[in-house]
Write a protein that holds these residues in place. Structure first.
Motif, PDB file in Angstrom:
ATOM      1  N   MET A 282      -0.684  -1.878   7.023  1.00  0.00           N
ATOM      2  CA  MET A 282       0.061  -3.003   7.599  1.00  0.00           C
ATOM      3  C   MET A 282       0.084  -4.192   6.643  1.00  0.00           C
ATOM      4  SD  MET A 282      -1.074  -2.913  11.608  1.00  0.00           S
ATOM      5  CE  MET A 282      -1.309  -1.355  12.446  1.00  0.00           C
ATOM      6  N   MET A 283      -1.017  -4.439   5.964  1.00  0.00           N
ATOM      7  CA  MET A 283      -1.046  -5.527   4.986  1.00  0.00           C
ATOM      8  C   MET A 283      -0.055  -5.268   3.848  1.00  0.00           C
ATOM      9  SD  MET A 283      -5.163  -6.255   4.764  1.00  0.00           S
ATOM     10  CE  MET A 283      -5.039  -7.591   3.556  1.00  0.00           C
ATOM     11  N   ALA A 284       0.102  -4.010   3.468  1.00  0.00           N
ATOM     12  CA  ALA A 284       1.043  -3.662   2.396  1.00  0.00           C
ATOM     13  C   ALA A 284       2.475  -3.984   2.780  1.00  0.00           C
ATOM     14  CB  ALA A 284       0.910  -2.181   2.037  1.00  0.00           C
TER      15      ALA A 284
ATOM     16  N   GLU B 220      -4.752  -1.948  -4.537  1.00  0.00           N
ATOM     17  CA  GLU B 220      -5.245  -3.299  -4.790  1.00  0.00           C
ATOM     18  C   GLU B 220      -5.898  -3.889  -3.545  1.00  0.00           C
ATOM     19  OE1 GLU B 220      -1.911  -5.521  -6.185  1.00  0.00           O
ATOM     20  OE2 GLU B 220      -1.741  -4.426  -8.079  1.00  0.00           O
ATOM     21  N   LEU B 221      -5.254  -3.702  -2.403  1.00  0.00           N
ATOM     22  CA  LEU B 221      -5.752  -4.294  -1.166  1.00  0.00           C
ATOM     23  C   LEU B 221      -7.125  -3.756  -0.787  1.00  0.00           C
ATOM     24  CD1 LEU B 221      -2.426  -4.279   0.870  1.00  0.00           C
ATOM     25  CD2 LEU B 221      -3.748  -6.322   0.285  1.00  0.00           C
TER      26      LEU B 221
ATOM     27  N   GLY C 223      -7.917  -6.972  -3.349  1.00  0.00           N
ATOM     28  CA  GLY C 223      -6.659  -7.442  -3.922  1.00  0.00           C
ATOM     29  C   GLY C 223      -6.642  -7.433  -5.437  1.00  0.00           C
ATOM     30  N   GLN C 224      -7.521  -6.657  -6.044  1.00  0.00           N
ATOM     31  CA  GLN C 224      -7.703  -6.678  -7.497  1.00  0.00           C
ATOM     32  C   GLN C 224      -6.745  -5.726  -8.198  1.00  0.00           C
ATOM     33  OE1 GLN C 224     -11.748  -6.979  -9.628  1.00  0.00           O
ATOM     34  NE2 GLN C 224     -11.378  -4.777  -9.551  1.00  0.00           N
TER      35      GLN C 224
ATOM     36  N   PRO D 206      -4.279 -10.742  -7.597  1.00  0.00           N
ATOM     37  CA  PRO D 206      -2.977 -11.330  -7.271  1.00  0.00           C
ATOM     38  C   PRO D 206      -2.718 -11.459  -5.777  1.00  0.00           C
ATOM     39  CG  PRO D 206      -2.713  -9.062  -7.974  1.00  0.00           C
ATOM     40  CD  PRO D 206      -4.151  -9.413  -8.201  1.00  0.00           C
ATOM     41  N   ARG D 207      -3.551 -10.825  -4.965  1.00  0.00           N
ATOM     42  CA  ARG D 207      -3.390 -10.910  -3.517  1.00  0.00           C
ATOM     43  C   ARG D 207      -4.774 -10.870  -2.875  1.00  0.00           C
ATOM     44  NH1 ARG D 207       0.591  -7.856  -2.598  1.00  0.00           N
ATOM     45  NH2 ARG D 207       0.932  -7.007  -4.687  1.00  0.00           N
ATOM     46  N   LEU D 208      -4.872 -11.323  -1.640  1.00  0.00           N
ATOM     47  CA  LEU D 208      -6.117 -11.214  -0.892  1.00  0.00           C
ATOM     48  C   LEU D 208      -6.211  -9.824  -0.280  1.00  0.00           C
ATOM     49  CD1 LEU D 208      -6.258 -14.665   0.965  1.00  0.00           C
ATOM     50  CD2 LEU D 208      -7.523 -13.974  -1.086  1.00  0.00           C
ATOM     51  N   GLY D 209      -7.356  -9.200  -0.449  1.00  0.00           N
ATOM     52  CA  GLY D 209      -7.541  -7.867   0.100  1.00  0.00           C
ATOM     53  C   GLY D 209      -8.821  -7.766   0.902  1.00  0.00           C
ATOM     54  N   ILE D 210      -9.361  -6.570   0.964  1.00  0.00           N
ATOM     55  CA  ILE D 210     -10.598  -6.320   1.703  1.00  0.00           C
ATOM     56  C   ILE D 210     -11.501  -5.437   0.847  1.00  0.00           C
ATOM     57  CG2 ILE D 210      -9.418  -6.475   3.927  1.00  0.00           C
ATOM     58  CD1 ILE D 210      -9.667  -3.376   4.089  1.00  0.00           C
TER      59      ILE D 210
END
Length: 360
Positions: free
Chosen positions: A66-68, A208-209, A213-214, A221-225
């Motif tokens: 869902m974040m994607a 990445e997520l 987000g790496q 470039p993004r916030l992830g978990i």
């Protein structure tokens, strides 16, 4: 007798499991070790898609999918109320609104005929759940999504190994998520999950997520978990994949035998046309569930209820929508012992105990 017998499975594959775990202990790459990449390749090939992203749980697989898609506040996500809370929970955690659509009375899966009426200009995704091991009508659901430009995420947490029109669960939509919780048809020895996609850009985003987000060392470039799968769990799953096809076949045999034994007593699972099931649970319906459960417990027959409260009646997700079929199912469903190593004599014992329980 056990509801799910993981020890019988372990004894069958013990040498392979033990050797693979020892290999991880020897090389010491406990996070994102080589077994994770090997597992991703094996699962992607099995499902029939280009990309598998191993994750720390089925819940995180749903979240990352869902974040994607950048689902967030103000968005709506259409799903079923008759499932484990993780499906709606991830929608709510992202700030989106779950829109609940009732189920089909025979399969317990979302009723595809009701989905289109629930779509609005805020609909960001459709999340059908493949409940109890059987896949919903994905052709119809995907067609609705295509007409409205809405992606479909299959929640395949209970159906890994099942097929729909010859295609495997997890490879039937642009995105899917599954769980490797120990009790699942394919389970590890802790929490684990995976997401699948045919879209390279979505796959890269999910990779990445899951890792904060790496995209490069210490560049985010993004916030992830923190959603990475432990290497030891990947090793366990690689061992289990060696016997998985046989276990899927055994599950089908156990399910068919239950149908023969119980078909004249209660409502038994119905398979839709061109579908197979991995029977993550073998679920029947009974009139006076509490009394039946008490009698089964007295006879030493394990049983469980999945799920007694629909998601839209759970306080954090409450929505006063009409879901009469889901509510009726929630009051009547009862799951019996189900696993690939269930003996015929045990199934006959279950049937006899259920027959006696229904007489009381």
């Amino acid at each position: 007798m056990q509801l799910i017998d993981l020890q019988a499975q372990y004894q069958r594959i013990k040498p392979d499991v033990d050797a693979r775990i020892q290999a991880v202990l020897d090389h010491g790459r406990y996070v994102m070790g080589p077994e994770v990449e090997a597992l991703e390749a094996r699962l992607a090939e099995y499902v029939g898609v280009q990309h598998c992203i191993a994750l720390s749980s089925g819940t995180d697989a749903l979240l990352v999918a869902m974040m994607a898609l950048d689902i967030g506040p103000g968005d709506e996500v259409i799903t079923t109320p008759f499932t484990f809370i993780a499906t709606g929970e991830m929608i709510g955690l992202l700030g989106a609104t779950p829109v609940f659509v009732d189920i089909d009375a025979d399969t317990y899966n979302i009723d595809a005929d009701l989905i289109e009426a629930a779509i609005t200009d805020r609909t960001k995704a459709i999340v059908p759940v493949s409940l109890f091991g059987q896949i919903p009508d994905m052709d119809a659901i995907n067609a609705i999504g295509e007409r409205h430009g809405v992606p479909v995420i299959e929640d395949a947490a209970q159906s890994f190994g099942a097929t729909y029109k010859g295609k495997r669960s997890g490879g039937l939509s642009s995105l899917s998520a599954t769980s490797f919780f120990p009790a699942k048809p394919l389970g590890c020895y802790g929490d684990g999950g995976a997401a699948f996609t045919t879209d390279a850009a979505l796959a890269e985003r999910m990779r990445e997520l899951r890792n904060h987000g790496q995209s490069a060392p210490y560049y985010h470039p993004r916030l992830g978990i923190n959603g990475r799968l432990d290497t030891i769990q990947a090793a366990v799953l690689l061992a289990k994949m060696e016997v998985f096809d046989d276990e899927v076949a055994r599950r089908a045999e156990v399910g068919a035998r239950y149908n023969d034994l119980l078909g004249d007593l209660v409502k038994t699972p119905k398979l839709a046309a061109e579908c197979t099931s991995v029977y993550a649970q073998y679920t029947i319906e009974v009139d006076d569930r509490d009394a039946v459960r008490a009698a089964l417990n007295e006879a030493g027959i394990p049983n469980a209820v999945y799920y007694p409260v629909p998601l839209n009646r759970q306080p954090p997700l409450y929505s006063d929508v009409a879901i009469p079929i889901s509510e009726r199912a929630a009051e009547r469903v009862l799951s019996l012992p189900m696993h690939p190593y269930l003996e015929i004599a045990d199934q006959e014992r279950v049937a006899e105990a259920l027959r006696n329980a229904l007489k009381k």
